[in-house]
Design a protein around this motif. Structure first.
Motif, short mmCIF file in Angstrom:
data_model
loop_
_atom_site.label_atom_id
_atom_site.label_comp_id
_atom_site.label_asym_id
_atom_site.label_seq_id
_atom_site.Cartn_x
_atom_site.Cartn_y
_atom_site.Cartn_z
N ASP A 53 -10.49 -10.61 3.09
CA ASP A 53 -9.35 -11.08 3.33
C ASP A 53 -8.20 -10.14 2.25
OD1 ASP A 53 -7.25 -12.90 4.26
OD2 ASP A 53 -7.69 -14.08 2.71
N LEU A 54 -8.85 -9.86 1.28
CA LEU A 54 -8.02 -8.81 0.23
C LEU A 54 -7.82 -7.62 0.79
CD1 LEU A 54 -6.79 -8.28 -2.61
CD2 LEU A 54 -9.26 -8.09 -3.54
N LEU A 55 -9.03 -7.19 1.30
CA LEU A 55 -8.67 -5.73 1.93
C LEU A 55 -7.94 -5.76 2.94
CD1 LEU A 55 -9.95 -2.84 2.27
CD2 LEU A 55 -11.47 -3.70 4.11
N ASN A 56 -7.76 -6.41 3.78
CA ASN A 56 -6.75 -6.73 4.84
C ASN A 56 -5.25 -6.93 4.37
OD1 ASN A 56 -6.46 -7.04 7.79
ND2 ASN A 56 -5.66 -9.15 7.33
N ASP A 57 -4.97 -7.58 3.27
CA ASP A 57 -3.70 -7.48 2.64
C ASP A 57 -3.24 -6.54 2.09
OD1 ASP A 57 -1.68 -9.34 2.08
OD2 ASP A 57 -2.41 -9.26 -0.16
N ILE A 58 -4.29 -5.23 1.80
CA ILE A 58 -3.90 -3.90 1.47
C ILE A 58 -3.38 -3.38 2.71
CG2 ILE A 58 -4.74 -1.70 0.69
CD1 ILE A 58 -6.79 -3.42 -1.22
N PHE A 59 -4.07 -3.59 3.91
CA PHE A 59 -3.75 -2.92 4.99
C PHE A 59 -2.07 -3.48 5.37
CE2 PHE A 59 -8.37 -2.70 6.70
CZ PHE A 59 -8.60 -1.70 5.92
N ILE A 60 -1.90 -4.81 5.09
CA ILE A 60 -0.75 -5.29 5.53
C ILE A 60 0.47 -4.71 4.63
CG2 ILE A 60 0.75 -7.29 5.48
CD1 ILE A 60 -1.73 -8.93 6.27
N GLU A 61 0.07 -4.54 3.36
CA GLU A 61 0.83 -3.86 2.46
C GLU A 61 1.18 -2.47 2.86
OE1 GLU A 61 -0.48 -3.52 -1.89
OE2 GLU A 61 -0.64 -1.43 -1.11
N LEU A 62 0.38 -1.81 3.19
CA LEU A 62 0.69 -0.26 3.82
C LEU A 62 1.53 -0.47 4.91
CD1 LEU A 62 -2.92 0.95 3.51
CD2 LEU A 62 -0.97 1.98 2.38
N ASP A 63 1.33 -1.47 5.91
CA ASP A 63 2.02 -1.61 7.18
C ASP A 63 3.52 -1.83 6.81
OD1 ASP A 63 2.08 -1.85 9.98
OD2 ASP A 63 2.43 -4.09 9.58
N SER A 113 -19.79 4.96 8.24
CA SER A 113 -20.35 3.78 8.68
C SER A 113 -19.80 2.52 8.06
CB SER A 113 -21.79 4.03 9.07
OG SER A 113 -22.25 4.24 7.70
N GLY A 114 -19.15 2.76 7.16
CA GLY A 114 -18.82 1.40 6.37
C GLY A 114 -18.00 0.52 6.98
N TYR A 115 -17.74 -0.68 6.39
CA TYR A 115 -16.72 -1.62 6.66
C TYR A 115 -15.09 -1.18 6.91
CZ TYR A 115 -14.34 -6.24 7.15
OH TYR A 115 -13.21 -7.08 7.85
N ILE A 116 -14.89 -0.50 5.97
CA ILE A 116 -13.45 -0.28 5.34
C ILE A 116 -13.08 0.79 6.46
CG2 ILE A 116 -11.74 0.83 4.12
CD1 ILE A 116 -13.39 0.45 1.56
N TYR A 117 -13.98 1.42 6.81
CA TYR A 117 -13.59 2.62 8.11
C TYR A 117 -13.29 1.81 9.37
CZ TYR A 117 -14.19 6.07 11.71
OH TYR A 117 -13.91 6.91 12.91
N PHE A 118 -14.07 0.68 9.66
CA PHE A 118 -13.87 0.14 10.98
C PHE A 118 -12.87 -0.89 10.99
CE2 PHE A 118 -18.14 1.80 12.20
CZ PHE A 118 -17.74 2.13 13.56
N ALA A 119 -12.62 -1.45 9.86
CA ALA A 119 -11.68 -2.28 9.60
C ALA A 119 -10.28 -1.74 9.67
CB ALA A 119 -11.65 -3.29 8.62
N PHE A 120 -10.24 -0.63 9.09
CA PHE A 120 -8.76 0.28 9.01
C PHE A 120 -8.67 0.64 10.37
CE2 PHE A 120 -6.66 4.26 8.31
CZ PHE A 120 -5.50 3.82 7.66
N THR A 121 -9.50 1.29 11.22
CA THR A 121 -9.36 1.79 12.50
C THR A 121 -8.80 0.74 13.59
OG1 THR A 121 -11.20 3.39 12.01
CG2 THR A 121 -10.55 3.31 14.39
N ASN A 122 -9.50 -0.16 13.31
CA ASN A 122 -9.16 -1.49 14.12
C ASN A 122 -7.74 -2.01 13.75
OD1 ASN A 122 -10.17 -2.88 15.95
ND2 ASN A 122 -10.72 -4.64 14.77
N PHE A 123 -7.38 -2.10 12.66
CA PHE A 123 -6.17 -2.46 12.12
C PHE A 123 -5.00 -1.45 12.69
CE2 PHE A 123 -2.39 -2.68 9.49
CZ PHE A 123 -2.13 -4.04 9.22
#
Lengths: 196, 196
Positions: A53-63, A113-123
């Protein structure tokens, strides 16, 4: 938002970005993040469900930053509010903003192959699709919106990561500059959006 | 190669491709593969180290076929053996050949974070880099070979997978046709290889 809340969230986001410099995201715990941020563990859970959830908030911040900076670019170079141009301004701002969270990108480069890569690509794929829709660009597309975003997002992320993995410097601005140039040439040559 | 060896390997490769239709690659065992192929487990290990080795042999098969079919295309449309054109012929043959192993691509579409996706992306990136080198195209590139291959391979794989995930038919030939068209427009507009 209350300034204290903002401060705590910034501290937690910065702590996670610091930690991924030297650790696999998968192995980082909420405890590690709290220790680095000097934030109480109970406080963490007031703000976030877990580290994902914290990682996703960083993606939202970038957005959010990309939207703000895209608007600034729009004022400079897009007085007629051409929606195609606004879309480009958003994406250029996005790529540029990634420099502020470069440890995330470096972590993706280390753990493809890590989570950040997939979560970020998806976002990024989802966001870009929404924007195509918002700016009414879907009818101008040569391929489907899903394929267009997958091609551009996956391609550009791969491009930046390959650049980082083969670069001798820690400075990523050169890589982001090249990604912008590539994106421009895709747009200008109408690879995925038809000529008007 | 001894015909019996060829037959056994084909049986094992087909069995793995069958199994990924309904199962995660991660959960498939050598025992499952042998059962489906009607091949003795001891015989399996005469040919392959493990299932990852078998999967890699399928990638090599796709690659060999692409080289063969690329040469056939060369005879048809590239009498002067222009190396830039040969590279395109190889890649078009590659994309086309994927139809023969469509269950692998469908499996990648289902499990984007899975081993097959990464192994395949990696294989294709390395192969494409070798070809750029072999055909002396490196000096014509606008970006580094690493970035060029990452952009094209990751982008096109994402493009095909998005097409599959949003297609209502089981027939993938349409998706591969679109990928070829996109690849052609990248080449013809000199997005990554300079004009001569």
């Amino acid at each position: 938002m209350d300034l204290r809340i903002v401060k705590t969230r910034i501290a937690l986001k910065n702590a996670l970005c610091d930690l991924v410099n030297d650790n696999d995201f998968e192995k980082i715990t909420v405890k590690d993040i709290c220790k680095r941020a000097s934030v109480n563990r109970i406080t963490f859970y007031d703000h976030y469900k877990d580290k994902y959830d914290l990682l996703n908030d960083i993606f939202i911040e970038l957005d959010n930053n990309a939207i703000e900076n895209g608007k600034i670019l729009d004022k400079e170079n897009n007085p007629l509010n051409d929606s195609h141009k606004s879309l480009i301004n958003y994406l250029l701002s996005y790529v540029n903003g990634l420099i502020t969270r470069s440890s995330l990108i470096k972590s993706m480069a280390k753990h493809m192959s890590g989570y950040i890569y997939f979560a970020f690509t998806n976002f990024l794929n989802n966001r870009f699709r929404q924007l195509l829709n918002f700016y009414n660009q879907e009818s101008n597309l040569i391929y489907s919106p899903e394929q267009t975003t997958a091609f551009i997002c996956n391609g550009l992320i791969g491009f930046v990561i390959a650049g980082i993995n083969n670069s001798s410097t820690e400075d990523l601005s050169e890589e982001f500059y090249k990604a912008q140039k590539l994106f421009h040439s895709l747009i200008n040559n109408h690879i995925f959006i038809n000529k008007k």
